[in-house]
Write a protein that holds these residues in place. Structure first.
Motif, PDB file in Angstrom:
ATOM      1  N   SER A   1       1.655  10.830   2.749  1.00 31.88           N
ATOM      2  CA  SER A   1       2.798  10.687   3.655  1.00 31.88           C
ATOM      3  C   SER A   1       4.045  10.161   2.950  1.00 31.88           C
TER       4      SER A   1
ATOM      5  N   ASN B   1       0.861  -1.170   0.000  1.00 25.74           N
ATOM      6  CA  ASN B   1       0.000   0.000   0.000  1.00 25.74           C
ATOM      7  C   ASN B   1       0.903   1.227   0.000  1.00 25.74           C
ATOM      8  N   TYR B   2       0.691   2.140  -0.954  1.00 30.49           N
ATOM      9  CA  TYR B   2       1.460   3.380  -1.019  1.00 30.49           C
ATOM     10  C   TYR B   2       0.543   4.544  -0.694  1.00 30.49           C
ATOM     11  N   ASP B   3       0.938   5.356   0.279  1.00 28.62           N
ATOM     12  CA  ASP B   3       0.179   6.541   0.663  1.00 28.62           C
ATOM     13  C   ASP B   3       0.853   7.760   0.039  1.00 28.62           C
TER      14      ASP B   3
END
Length: 105
Positions: A23, A18-20
């Motif tokens: 942030s 999962n890449y945010d």
């Protein structure tokens, strides 16, 4: 990741990632490792148009834990306790942790 990174398009052969983009953190949960193939993640990174990429030194900060494994190979065969009035639990928990580990590209 650097501020000029917009998005990541990745594929992993084990686990989920999962890449945010807010942030700039990529979290990759591998789970149980398949011993027939090593965990691998690869893909492309989108950079903002007009961004100065000459001062970007990509680095990856890594933190991991592996339960029920002692990298040193140390095993506990027997543990004797004296002077206790209760029956202790029979078992040992092993864990491997990485402190602050950084990969620079």
């Amino acid at each position: 990741m650097p501020k000029c990174i917009l998005n990541c398009c990745l594929t992993s052969n084990q686990g989920k990632y999962n890449y945010d983009p807010v942030s700039k953190i990529l979290h990759w949960e591998i789970g149980k490792i398949d011993v027939t193939k090593l965990p691998n993640i690869r893909g492309t990174v989108s950079i903002a148009t007009g961004a100065n990429t000459s001062d970007i030194n990509p680095s990856i900060n890594v933190h991991f834990t592996i339960n029920q494994l002692a990298i040193s190979g140390l095993k506990v065969n027997r543990l004797d306790m004296y002077g206790e009035k209760y029956k202790p639990f029979k078992g040992v928990k092993y864990i491997t942790k990485a402190g602050r580990f950084q990969i620079r590209m």
